[in-house]
Motif scaffolding. Structure first.
Motif, PDB file in Angstrom:
ATOM      1  N   LYS A   4       0.838  -1.204   0.000  1.00  0.00           N
ATOM      2  CA  LYS A   4       0.000   0.000   0.000  1.00  0.00           C
ATOM      3  C   LYS A   4       0.870   1.249   0.000  1.00  0.00           C
ATOM      4  O   LYS A   4       0.583   2.234   0.669  1.00  0.00           O
ATOM      5  CB  LYS A   4      -0.958  -0.017   1.188  1.00  0.00           C
ATOM      6  N   GLY A   5       1.921   1.210  -0.796  1.00  0.00           N
ATOM      7  CA  GLY A   5       2.856   2.327  -0.884  1.00  0.00           C
ATOM      8  C   GLY A   5       2.320   3.522  -1.634  1.00  0.00           C
ATOM      9  O   GLY A   5       2.814   4.628  -1.486  1.00  0.00           O
ATOM     10  N   VAL A   6       1.296   3.322  -2.461  1.00  0.00           N
ATOM     11  CA  VAL A   6       0.655   4.424  -3.190  1.00  0.00           C
ATOM     12  C   VAL A   6      -0.795   4.494  -2.744  1.00  0.00           C
ATOM     13  O   VAL A   6      -1.535   3.520  -2.845  1.00  0.00           O
ATOM     14  CB  VAL A   6       0.727   4.215  -4.717  1.00  0.00           C
ATOM     15  N   ILE A   7      -1.189   5.656  -2.243  1.00  0.00           N
ATOM     16  CA  ILE A   7      -2.565   5.855  -1.793  1.00  0.00           C
ATOM     17  C   ILE A   7      -3.177   6.989  -2.609  1.00  0.00           C
ATOM     18  O   ILE A   7      -2.727   8.132  -2.514  1.00  0.00           O
ATOM     19  CB  ILE A   7      -2.614   6.209  -0.291  1.00  0.00           C
ATOM     20  N   PRO A   8      -4.182   6.710  -3.439  1.00  0.00           N
ATOM     21  CA  PRO A   8      -4.866   7.775  -4.174  1.00  0.00           C
ATOM     22  C   PRO A   8      -5.595   8.689  -3.191  1.00  0.00           C
ATOM     23  O   PRO A   8      -6.299   8.207  -2.305  1.00  0.00           O
ATOM     24  CB  PRO A   8      -5.863   7.031  -5.057  1.00  0.00           C
ATOM     25  N   LEU A   9      -5.425  10.001  -3.338  1.00  0.00           N
ATOM     26  CA  LEU A   9      -6.062  10.957  -2.435  1.00  0.00           C
ATOM     27  C   LEU A   9      -7.212  11.724  -3.077  1.00  0.00           C
ATOM     28  O   LEU A   9      -8.315  11.743  -2.539  1.00  0.00           O
ATOM     29  CB  LEU A   9      -5.024  11.955  -1.892  1.00  0.00           C
ATOM     30  N   THR A  10      -6.943  12.361  -4.232  1.00  0.00           N
ATOM     31  CA  THR A  10      -7.967  13.181  -4.877  1.00  0.00           C
ATOM     32  C   THR A  10      -7.911  13.031  -6.394  1.00  0.00           C
ATOM     33  O   THR A  10      -6.885  12.674  -6.960  1.00  0.00           O
ATOM     34  CB  THR A  10      -7.790  14.686  -4.567  1.00  0.00           C
ATOM     35  N   MET A  11      -9.045  13.327  -7.045  1.00  0.00           N
ATOM     36  CA  MET A  11      -9.122  13.475  -8.500  1.00  0.00           C
ATOM     37  C   MET A  11     -10.095  14.603  -8.782  1.00  0.00           C
ATOM     38  O   MET A  11     -11.194  14.635  -8.217  1.00  0.00           O
ATOM     39  CB  MET A  11      -9.605  12.201  -9.185  1.00  0.00           C
ATOM     40  N   ASN A  12      -9.694  15.535  -9.617  1.00  0.00           N
ATOM     41  CA  ASN A  12     -10.521  16.685  -9.991  1.00  0.00           C
ATOM     42  C   ASN A  12     -11.072  17.410  -8.765  1.00  0.00           C
ATOM     43  O   ASN A  12     -12.217  17.827  -8.725  1.00  0.00           O
ATOM     44  CB  ASN A  12     -11.652  16.261 -10.932  1.00  0.00           C
ATOM     45  N   GLY A  13     -10.241  17.531  -7.737  1.00  0.00           N
ATOM     46  CA  GLY A  13     -10.621  18.286  -6.546  1.00  0.00           C
ATOM     47  C   GLY A  13     -11.499  17.545  -5.553  1.00  0.00           C
ATOM     48  O   GLY A  13     -11.903  18.107  -4.542  1.00  0.00           O
ATOM     49  N   LYS A  14     -11.800  16.276  -5.825  1.00  0.00           N
ATOM     50  CA  LYS A  14     -12.654  15.504  -4.919  1.00  0.00           C
ATOM     51  C   LYS A  14     -11.873  14.340  -4.319  1.00  0.00           C
ATOM     52  O   LYS A  14     -11.071  13.706  -4.996  1.00  0.00           O
ATOM     53  CB  LYS A  14     -13.883  14.991  -5.653  1.00  0.00           C
ATOM     54  N   LYS A  15     -12.135  14.062  -3.045  1.00  0.00           N
ATOM     55  CA  LYS A  15     -11.457  12.992  -2.340  1.00  0.00           C
ATOM     56  C   LYS A  15     -11.847  11.626  -2.916  1.00  0.00           C
ATOM     57  O   LYS A  15     -13.004  11.388  -3.236  1.00  0.00           O
ATOM     58  CB  LYS A  15     -11.825  13.057  -0.859  1.00  0.00           C
ATOM     59  N   ILE A  16     -10.869  10.732  -3.042  1.00  0.00           N
ATOM     60  CA  ILE A  16     -11.122   9.360  -3.479  1.00  0.00           C
ATOM     61  C   ILE A  16     -11.609   8.577  -2.263  1.00  0.00           C
ATOM     62  O   ILE A  16     -10.964   8.560  -1.216  1.00  0.00           O
ATOM     63  CB  ILE A  16      -9.841   8.694  -4.028  1.00  0.00           C
ATOM     64  N   LYS A  17     -12.764   7.929  -2.395  1.00  0.00           N
ATOM     65  CA  LYS A  17     -13.307   7.130  -1.293  1.00  0.00           C
ATOM     66  C   LYS A  17     -12.488   5.854  -1.130  1.00  0.00           C
ATOM     67  O   LYS A  17     -12.036   5.262  -2.114  1.00  0.00           O
ATOM     68  CB  LYS A  17     -14.762   6.762  -1.574  1.00  0.00           C
ATOM     69  N   LYS A  18     -12.303   5.427   0.114  1.00  0.00           N
ATOM     70  CA  LYS A  18     -11.555   4.187   0.371  1.00  0.00           C
ATOM     71  C   LYS A  18     -12.199   2.997  -0.329  1.00  0.00           C
ATOM     72  O   LYS A  18     -11.510   2.082  -0.763  1.00  0.00           O
ATOM     73  CB  LYS A  18     -11.447   3.931   1.873  1.00  0.00           C
ATOM     74  N   SER A  19     -13.522   3.016  -0.471  1.00  0.00           N
ATOM     75  CA  SER A  19     -14.217   1.909  -1.134  1.00  0.00           C
ATOM     76  C   SER A  19     -13.929   1.862  -2.641  1.00  0.00           C
ATOM     77  O   SER A  19     -14.203   0.861  -3.290  1.00  0.00           O
ATOM     78  CB  SER A  19     -15.723   2.009  -0.897  1.00  0.00           C
ATOM     79  N   ALA A  20     -13.362   2.931  -3.201  1.00  0.00           N
ATOM     80  CA  ALA A  20     -13.043   2.984  -4.630  1.00  0.00           C
ATOM     81  C   ALA A  20     -11.618   2.525  -4.917  1.00  0.00           C
ATOM     82  O   ALA A  20     -11.182   2.544  -6.054  1.00  0.00           O
ATOM     83  CB  ALA A  20     -13.245   4.407  -5.148  1.00  0.00           C
ATOM     84  N   ILE A  21     -10.896   2.112  -3.879  1.00  0.00           N
ATOM     85  CA  ILE A  21      -9.496   1.716  -4.014  1.00  0.00           C
ATOM     86  C   ILE A  21      -9.360   0.218  -3.757  1.00  0.00           C
ATOM     87  O   ILE A  21      -9.873  -0.288  -2.763  1.00  0.00           O
ATOM     88  CB  ILE A  21      -8.608   2.490  -3.012  1.00  0.00           C
ATOM     89  N   LYS A  22      -8.690  -0.472  -4.652  1.00  0.00           N
ATOM     90  CA  LYS A  22      -8.442  -1.914  -4.504  1.00  0.00           C
ATOM     91  C   LYS A  22      -6.949  -2.169  -4.667  1.00  0.00           C
ATOM     92  O   LYS A  22      -6.338  -1.754  -5.656  1.00  0.00           O
ATOM     93  CB  LYS A  22      -9.199  -2.723  -5.560  1.00  0.00           C
TER      94      LYS A  22
END
Length: 102
Positions: A4-22
């Motif tokens: 889990k070395g890369v954690i997506p944070l935002t896209m187009n100014g909106k936070k990435i939900k944890k449920s959208a990350i696999k």
């Protein structure tokens, strides 16, 4: 780097939900797949700006980086009548790093 070395944070100014990350892994690589919603397909005609957090404890890196996705249409070899979106990821830091995802 770790799984889990890369954690997506935002896209187009909106936070990435944890449920959208696999997270996952192959024999040789750790993988991270995530999605984000867009208002319309026209959004893909512009650069989609975001941020990711990268953590590599062995070299002391724990930092957020700006990223940009640029999408383009290309014909897929297996289905030449179908257009697919292929993002180009451009990560910018003080040293200007770039990469392509197909």
């Amino acid at each position: 780097m770790g799984p889990k070395g890369v954690i997506p944070l935002t896209m187009n100014g909106k936070k990435i939900k944890k449920s959208a990350i696999k997270y996952g892994a192959t024999k040789n690589y750790y993988t991270v797949v995530y999605y984000y919603h867009i208002k319309s397909l026209n959004t893909l005609k512009k650069l989609n700006k975001g941020t990711i957090h990268v953590k590599v404890p062995t070299v002391g890196i724990s930092q957020a980086f700006k990223i940009r996705f640029k999408f383009s249409k290309t014909a897929h070899k297996a289905a030449s009548a179908t257009s697919l979106a292929h993002p180009t990821i451009v990560a910018t830091t003080g040293s200007q790093a770039a990469g392509r995802v197909a």
